[in-house]
Design a protein around this motif. Sequence first.
Motif, PDB file in Angstrom:
ATOM      1  N   HIS A 128     -36.886  76.110 -15.381  1.00  0.00           N
ATOM      2  CA  HIS A 128     -36.433  76.602 -16.567  1.00  0.00           C
ATOM      3  C   HIS A 128     -36.705  75.598 -17.912  1.00  0.00           C
ATOM      4  O   HIS A 128     -37.309  76.173 -18.970  1.00  0.00           O
ATOM      5  CB  HIS A 128     -35.044  77.216 -16.674  1.00  0.00           C
ATOM      6  N   MET A 129     -36.250  74.544 -17.596  1.00  0.00           N
ATOM      7  CA  MET A 129     -36.463  73.450 -18.569  1.00  0.00           C
ATOM      8  C   MET A 129     -38.107  73.351 -19.006  1.00  0.00           C
ATOM      9  O   MET A 129     -38.415  73.063 -19.778  1.00  0.00           O
ATOM     10  CB  MET A 129     -36.031  71.972 -17.948  1.00  0.00           C
ATOM     11  N   PHE A 130     -38.830  73.121 -17.857  1.00  0.00           N
ATOM     12  CA  PHE A 130     -40.174  72.962 -17.961  1.00  0.00           C
ATOM     13  C   PHE A 130     -40.864  74.112 -18.764  1.00  0.00           C
ATOM     14  O   PHE A 130     -41.819  73.948 -19.300  1.00  0.00           O
ATOM     15  CB  PHE A 130     -41.022  72.187 -16.741  1.00  0.00           C
ATOM     16  N   GLU A 131     -40.379  75.560 -18.458  1.00  0.00           N
ATOM     17  CA  GLU A 131     -40.847  76.512 -18.855  1.00  0.00           C
ATOM     18  C   GLU A 131     -40.596  76.291 -20.598  1.00  0.00           C
ATOM     19  O   GLU A 131     -41.483  76.909 -21.426  1.00  0.00           O
ATOM     20  CB  GLU A 131     -40.446  77.824 -18.579  1.00  0.00           C
ATOM     21  N   LYS A 132     -39.524  75.948 -20.918  1.00  0.00           N
ATOM     22  CA  LYS A 132     -39.245  75.676 -22.402  1.00  0.00           C
ATOM     23  C   LYS A 132     -39.833  74.469 -23.255  1.00  0.00           C
ATOM     24  O   LYS A 132     -39.824  74.701 -24.256  1.00  0.00           O
ATOM     25  CB  LYS A 132     -37.709  75.568 -22.464  1.00  0.00           C
ATOM     26  N   ILE A 133     -40.464  73.704 -22.501  1.00  0.00           N
ATOM     27  CA  ILE A 133     -40.961  72.458 -23.104  1.00  0.00           C
ATOM     28  C   ILE A 133     -41.990  72.764 -24.051  1.00  0.00           C
ATOM     29  O   ILE A 133     -42.022  72.142 -25.153  1.00  0.00           O
ATOM     30  CB  ILE A 133     -41.294  71.347 -21.965  1.00  0.00           C
ATOM     31  N   PRO A 134     -43.040  73.555 -23.727  1.00  0.00           N
ATOM     32  CA  PRO A 134     -43.906  73.864 -24.859  1.00  0.00           C
ATOM     33  C   PRO A 134     -43.399  74.420 -26.225  1.00  0.00           C
ATOM     34  O   PRO A 134     -43.774  73.933 -27.299  1.00  0.00           O
ATOM     35  CB  PRO A 134     -44.772  74.979 -24.085  1.00  0.00           C
ATOM     36  N   GLU A 135     -42.161  75.401 -25.829  1.00  0.00           N
ATOM     37  CA  GLU A 135     -41.615  75.815 -27.423  1.00  0.00           C
ATOM     38  C   GLU A 135     -40.861  74.715 -28.074  1.00  0.00           C
ATOM     39  O   GLU A 135     -41.284  74.424 -29.116  1.00  0.00           O
ATOM     40  CB  GLU A 135     -40.579  76.882 -26.733  1.00  0.00           C
ATOM     41  N   ILE A 136     -40.210  73.700 -27.221  1.00  0.00           N
ATOM     42  CA  ILE A 136     -39.591  72.772 -27.710  1.00  0.00           C
ATOM     43  C   ILE A 136     -40.625  71.839 -28.391  1.00  0.00           C
ATOM     44  O   ILE A 136     -40.417  71.297 -29.542  1.00  0.00           O
ATOM     45  CB  ILE A 136     -38.834  71.782 -26.510  1.00  0.00           C
ATOM     46  N   ALA A 137     -41.703  71.398 -27.731  1.00  0.00           N
ATOM     47  CA  ALA A 137     -42.770  70.566 -28.406  1.00  0.00           C
ATOM     48  C   ALA A 137     -43.332  71.212 -29.675  1.00  0.00           C
ATOM     49  O   ALA A 137     -43.581  70.587 -30.666  1.00  0.00           O
ATOM     50  CB  ALA A 137     -43.989  70.336 -27.599  1.00  0.00           C
ATOM     51  N   ASN A 138     -43.201  72.604 -29.639  1.00  0.00           N
ATOM     52  CA  ASN A 138     -43.837  73.067 -30.802  1.00  0.00           C
ATOM     53  C   ASN A 138     -43.018  73.147 -32.013  1.00  0.00           C
ATOM     54  O   ASN A 138     -43.201  72.736 -33.034  1.00  0.00           O
ATOM     55  CB  ASN A 138     -44.247  74.620 -30.531  1.00  0.00           C
TER      56      ASN A 138
END
Length: 114
Positions: A63-73
């Motif tokens: 879940h965390m790694f699925e969210k990383i692109p959104e967090i980076a954005n």
Amino acid sequence: MKDCIFCKIAKGEIPSDKVYEDDKILVFHDIEPEAPVHVLIIPKTHISTLNEVNEGNSGVFSHMFEKIPEIANTLGVDSSGYRIVSNCGKDALQSVDHVHFHLLAKRSLKWPPG
Ligand code: AMP
């Protein structure tokens, strides 16, 4: 975990400068940043180190790694780049016994880190 600082942050018992939160993970700015952008990504459930990851609790990490692109954005670093690091144990100088991933960005990050 009663005395875990990151569990207390996850529960809102200790304040943090939040970037992202959902029911499984919390992202907040590191109190002693090593880069212009330095956030910590933590599971809300207590997992002490990467050595404790197993089939029963690994879902939070996907879940965390699925969210990383959104967090980076959200942080404005998806194009410029970033580094994800997790320190495990004594030799890696893990100082908080609650698994966390550092996201570092907005400076040139040398490799290997030393
Ligand atoms: P590590 O050394 O990999 O275990 O990283 C722990 C990180 O947690 C360090 O970068 C600390 O600066 C950070 N840290 C410790 N306490 C807090 C806090 N209350 N709020 C934000 N970051 C913290």
